[in-house]
Design an enzyme around this catalytic site. Structure first.
Site, mmCIF file in Angstrom:
data_model
loop_
_atom_site.group_PDB
_atom_site.id
_atom_site.type_symbol
_atom_site.label_atom_id
_atom_site.label_comp_id
_atom_site.label_asym_id
_atom_site.label_seq_id
_atom_site.Cartn_x
_atom_site.Cartn_y
_atom_site.Cartn_z
ATOM 1 N N HIS A 17 0.901 -1.261 0.098
ATOM 2 C CA HIS A 17 0.044 -0.130 0.128
ATOM 3 C C HIS A 17 0.733 1.281 0.135
ATOM 4 O O HIS A 17 0.692 2.400 -0.784
ATOM 5 C CB HIS A 17 -0.872 0.023 1.228
ATOM 6 C CG HIS A 17 -2.066 -0.889 1.280
ATOM 7 N ND1 HIS A 17 -2.261 -1.803 2.474
ATOM 8 C CD2 HIS A 17 -2.920 -1.502 0.402
ATOM 9 C CE1 HIS A 17 -3.197 -2.650 2.433
ATOM 10 N NE2 HIS A 17 -3.622 -2.436 1.092
ATOM 11 N N LYS A 41 -16.207 -6.808 6.775
ATOM 12 C CA LYS A 41 -15.190 -7.759 6.693
ATOM 13 C C LYS A 41 -14.550 -7.894 8.363
ATOM 14 O O LYS A 41 -13.838 -8.638 8.784
ATOM 15 C CB LYS A 41 -13.905 -7.539 6.043
ATOM 16 C CG LYS A 41 -13.959 -7.645 4.451
ATOM 17 C CD LYS A 41 -12.635 -7.403 3.718
ATOM 18 C CE LYS A 41 -13.115 -7.064 2.309
ATOM 19 N NZ LYS A 41 -11.775 -6.322 1.589
ATOM 20 N N ARG A 90 -2.111 -6.562 -8.079
ATOM 21 C CA ARG A 90 -0.892 -7.472 -7.978
ATOM 22 C C ARG A 90 -0.601 -8.522 -8.938
ATOM 23 O O ARG A 90 0.520 -8.898 -9.522
ATOM 24 C CB ARG A 90 -1.170 -8.026 -6.627
ATOM 25 C CG ARG A 90 -1.021 -6.946 -5.633
ATOM 26 C CD ARG A 90 -1.337 -7.679 -4.127
ATOM 27 N NE ARG A 90 -2.919 -7.945 -4.316
ATOM 28 C CZ ARG A 90 -3.751 -8.134 -3.269
ATOM 29 N NH1 ARG A 90 -3.125 -8.134 -2.044
ATOM 30 N NH2 ARG A 90 -5.058 -8.284 -3.469
ATOM 31 N N SER A 128 -2.992 -7.394 3.328
ATOM 32 C CA SER A 128 -3.163 -7.491 4.909
ATOM 33 C C SER A 128 -3.527 -8.787 5.399
ATOM 34 O O SER A 128 -3.063 -8.981 6.335
ATOM 35 C CB SER A 128 -4.242 -6.331 5.081
ATOM 36 O OG SER A 128 -4.122 -5.124 4.620
HETATM 37 O O1 PNS Z 1 -8.517 -2.746 0.593
HETATM 38 P P1 PNS Z 1 -9.782 -3.413 -0.148
HETATM 39 O O2 PNS Z 1 -10.850 -4.137 0.987
HETATM 40 O O3 PNS Z 1 -9.665 -4.030 -1.294
HETATM 41 O O4 PNS Z 1 -10.936 -1.944 -0.490
HETATM 42 C C1 PNS Z 1 -12.211 -2.229 -1.084
HETATM 43 C C2 PNS Z 1 -12.945 -0.968 -1.437
HETATM 44 C C3 PNS Z 1 -12.770 0.146 0.015
HETATM 45 C C4 PNS Z 1 -12.277 0.046 -2.293
HETATM 46 C C5 PNS Z 1 -14.428 -1.292 -1.460
HETATM 47 O O5 PNS Z 1 -14.859 -2.139 -0.728
HETATM 48 C C6 PNS Z 1 -15.201 0.144 -1.505
HETATM 49 O O6 PNS Z 1 -14.901 0.994 -2.467
HETATM 50 N N1 PNS Z 1 -16.238 0.112 -0.685
HETATM 51 C C7 PNS Z 1 -17.247 1.258 -0.570
HETATM 52 C C8 PNS Z 1 -18.731 0.739 -0.874
HETATM 53 C C9 PNS Z 1 -18.832 1.024 -2.402
HETATM 54 O O7 PNS Z 1 -18.554 2.084 -3.007
HETATM 55 N N2 PNS Z 1 -19.198 -0.035 -3.241
HETATM 56 C C10 PNS Z 1 -19.293 0.126 -4.564
HETATM 57 C C11 PNS Z 1 -18.392 -0.790 -5.509
HETATM 58 S S1 PNS Z 1 -18.673 -2.286 -5.302
#
Ligand code: PNS
Length: 162
Positions: A17, A41, A90, A128
């Site tokens: 990150h 989560k 990745r 993570s």
């Molecule tokens: O680090 P991560 O957990 O892969 O990040 C995921 C994240 C935070 C980018 C994603 O879960 C997110 O944007 N959540 C907010 C809800 C949202 O906007 N959802 C619509 C897209 S599916």
């Protein structure tokens, strides 16, 4: 002013990150690191801990701001008058999830683009969850996270054992 948003759970932030943050901060005038606060989560680190750790680790980057969001990512991006989401890519295993996220966000707001920065080789295995798994069994995570995060993780697992 070009503003980019790098969103994630950051539970906890890893070297992978931080590499994306450093590289994005060179591309954008201002980079907002958005920490998700409605995470189903069940994060190990509280939102305050995740923000505090990210702030400490980006302290020397003048154009980086750490903020939290709940609800839709596109609304958070819009609230900063930004139109670019940055994600790290990745391996092929990321493809399905990332394309789904990007396409959903594009459907929700077609003014907002998602761009991907390819992860450096040495971080392509890193997540993570992997870091937490190794730390749980007291393995060496020194090449995965900064010492600050490693200390926090080992302490957390020690507390849980008591
Ligand atoms: O680090 P991560 O957990 O892969 O990040 C995921 C994240 C935070 C980018 C994603 O879960 C997110 O944007 N959540 C907010 C809800 C949202 O906007 N959802 C619509 C897209 S599916």
């Amino acid at each position: 002013m070009k503003i980019g948003v790098y969103p994630g759970s950051f539970d906890p932030v890893t070297n992978g990150h931080l590499d994306i943050i450093q590289r994005s901060a060179k591309i954008f005038d201002k980079l907002i690191v958005g920490v998700l606060n409605n995470n189903h989560k069940k994060p190990m680190f509280t939102i305050d801990e995740r923000v505090m750790l990210l702030e400490k680790l980006t302290n020397d980057m003048d154009n980086v701001i750490v903020d939290t969001f709940s609800g839709l990512l596109v609304d958070f991006v819009e609230s900063y008058n930004a139109n670019v989401i940055i994600r790290g890519f990745r391996a092929v295993s990321d493809f399905e999830y990332e394309i789904q996220l990007a396409q959903t966000n594009y459907n929700l707001n077609d003014n907002i683009e998602t761009i991907f920065l390819v992860t450096r080789n040495e971080y392509s295995f890193l997540s993570s969850s992997i870091v937490k798994e190794v730390a749980r069994y007291k393995g060496d995570i020194s090449n995965m996270v900064p010492p600050l995060i490693a200390d926090y993780l080992y302490n957390k697992f020690n507390e849980q054992e008591v």
